[in-house]
Design a protein around this motif. Structure first.
Motif, mmCIF file in Angstrom:
data_model
loop_
_atom_site.group_PDB
_atom_site.id
_atom_site.type_symbol
_atom_site.label_atom_id
_atom_site.label_comp_id
_atom_site.label_asym_id
_atom_site.label_seq_id
_atom_site.Cartn_x
_atom_site.Cartn_y
_atom_site.Cartn_z
ATOM 1 N N VAL A 75 65.740 -67.102 16.909
ATOM 2 C CA VAL A 75 66.766 -67.004 17.951
ATOM 3 C C VAL A 75 66.110 -66.431 19.198
ATOM 4 O O VAL A 75 65.458 -65.381 19.139
ATOM 5 N N SER A 76 66.256 -67.111 20.318
ATOM 6 C CA SER A 76 65.604 -66.664 21.550
ATOM 7 C C SER A 76 66.503 -65.707 22.323
ATOM 8 O O SER A 76 67.730 -65.761 22.238
ATOM 9 N N GLY A 77 65.848 -64.822 23.062
ATOM 10 C CA GLY A 77 66.584 -63.851 23.862
ATOM 11 C C GLY A 77 65.655 -63.109 24.792
ATOM 12 O O GLY A 77 64.586 -63.609 25.158
ATOM 13 N N ARG A 78 66.049 -61.901 25.143
ATOM 14 C CA ARG A 78 65.279 -61.090 26.090
ATOM 15 C C ARG A 78 65.357 -59.628 25.662
ATOM 16 O O ARG A 78 66.407 -59.157 25.212
ATOM 17 N N ILE A 79 64.230 -58.905 25.802
ATOM 18 C CA ILE A 79 64.211 -57.473 25.498
ATOM 19 C C ILE A 79 64.990 -56.761 26.604
ATOM 20 O O ILE A 79 64.531 -56.660 27.743
ATOM 21 N N ALA A 80 66.178 -56.266 26.269
ATOM 22 C CA ALA A 80 67.062 -55.671 27.277
ATOM 23 C C ALA A 80 66.761 -54.192 27.508
ATOM 24 O O ALA A 80 66.887 -53.693 28.629
ATOM 25 N N TRP A 81 66.372 -53.492 26.451
ATOM 26 C CA TRP A 81 66.071 -52.068 26.576
ATOM 27 C C TRP A 81 65.139 -51.619 25.451
ATOM 28 O O TRP A 81 65.083 -52.239 24.403
ATOM 29 N N ILE A 82 64.397 -50.545 25.727
ATOM 30 C CA ILE A 82 63.496 -49.946 24.739
ATOM 31 C C ILE A 82 63.688 -48.433 24.794
ATOM 32 O O ILE A 82 63.657 -47.827 25.867
ATOM 33 N N ASN A 83 63.908 -47.830 23.634
ATOM 34 C CA ASN A 83 64.043 -46.371 23.532
ATOM 35 C C ASN A 83 63.154 -45.891 22.397
ATOM 36 O O ASN A 83 63.509 -46.012 21.228
ATOM 37 N N ASP A 84 61.975 -45.375 22.753
ATOM 38 C CA ASP A 84 60.966 -44.993 21.764
ATOM 39 C C ASP A 84 60.591 -46.217 20.918
ATOM 40 O O ASP A 84 60.063 -47.168 21.445
ATOM 41 N N ASP A 85 60.909 -46.186 19.606
ATOM 42 C CA ASP A 85 60.535 -47.300 18.732
ATOM 43 C C ASP A 85 61.716 -48.203 18.395
ATOM 44 O O ASP A 85 61.679 -48.951 17.424
ATOM 45 N N VAL A 86 62.755 -48.137 19.199
ATOM 46 C CA VAL A 86 63.934 -48.981 19.011
ATOM 47 C C VAL A 86 64.158 -49.818 20.267
ATOM 48 O O VAL A 86 63.966 -49.335 21.386
ATOM 49 N N ALA A 87 64.530 -51.084 20.066
ATOM 50 C CA ALA A 87 64.759 -51.974 21.211
ATOM 51 C C ALA A 87 66.024 -52.794 20.989
ATOM 52 O O ALA A 87 66.458 -53.009 19.854
ATOM 53 N N GLY A 88 66.598 -53.235 22.088
ATOM 54 C CA GLY A 88 67.745 -54.117 22.037
ATOM 55 C C GLY A 88 67.395 -55.481 22.608
ATOM 56 O O GLY A 88 66.755 -55.576 23.661
ATOM 57 N N ILE A 89 67.762 -56.533 21.897
ATOM 58 C CA ILE A 89 67.497 -57.903 22.342
ATOM 59 C C ILE A 89 68.824 -58.605 22.569
ATOM 60 O O ILE A 89 69.683 -58.631 21.675
#
Length: 206
Positions: A75-89
């Motif tokens: 599933v394609s998307g975009r890295i919206a945010w990164i907080n330490d070792d956690v990210a939201g796509i």
């Protein structure tokens, strides 16, 4: 002087845990692909609009990426945010209801089939049937590996497989097809150990 990574590896080998506890640590696994590189991650939450993952490598913020869980299509998307070792796509397109349900089911704890296999170009030493041989590693997951050897391995035999920079791992031969064989590890490799090992290899195919 021992590194933090080597201490964690030794801890994996020396610490006894119940199997279900180990599976809980590794089962919500996915493959994050960005910029031609594949890496393992833990899928924490998923909705129709996006997914939250625990990282074992550093992605590029606000850049294209794909996420793959089990045998679902990427599933394609975009890295919206990164907080330490956690990210939201965030997904380019929302998941339809049937796809979302399948993915949610596949990332539930205790589902062994949810473990992805990573294609990798590496080598290992395999002891099996009273002989020791060099093997090419075709793919690997927390539960097992597919290797190629010059001589076939016997199905059902116990084996000892040693990867570069990892301790020897007890396994057994689950299947064999000419020069390739599937080995199942006696003790699953924790996700953080295998993810760092994959990241250290010269060439990970993905």
């Amino acid at each position: 002087m021992r590194t933090s990574s080597s201490k964690k590896t030794e801890g994996w080998r020396s610490t006894e845990r119940r199997k279900e506890q180990r599976f809980t640590l590794i089962l919500r696994a996915g493959i994050l692909e960005q910029g031609g590189k594949s890496s393992l991650c833990i899928v924490r939450n998923v909705s129709s609009a996006g997914v939250q993952v625990k990282l074992y490598s550093t992605p590029v913020l606000d850049a294209k990426a794909t996420i793959r869980v089990a045998d679902e299509l990427p599933v394609s998307g975009r890295i919206a945010w990164i907080n330490d070792d956690v990210a939201g796509i965030t997904f380019d397109e929302e998941l339809d209801a049937p796809t979302l349900l399948r993915v949610q089911q596949r990332i539930r704890p205790k589902r062994r089939r949810a473990l992805p296999r990573m294609l990798v170009d590496s080598t290992a030493t395999v002891q099996c049937g009273g002989r020791t041989c060099r093997a090419k590693v075709r793919d690997i997951s927390s539960l097992g590996t597919r290797v190629a050897t010059l001589r076939p391995l016997a199905v059902g035999n116990a084996a000892m497989v040693t990867f570069p920079e990892l301790p020897a791992i007890k396994a057994y031969v689950r299947w064999c097809d000419e020069d390739e064989a599937g080995l199942v590890f006696e003790t699953p490799i924790p996700m953080q150990i295998i993810a760092r090992w994959l990241d250290s290899q010269v060439r990970v195919i993905g």
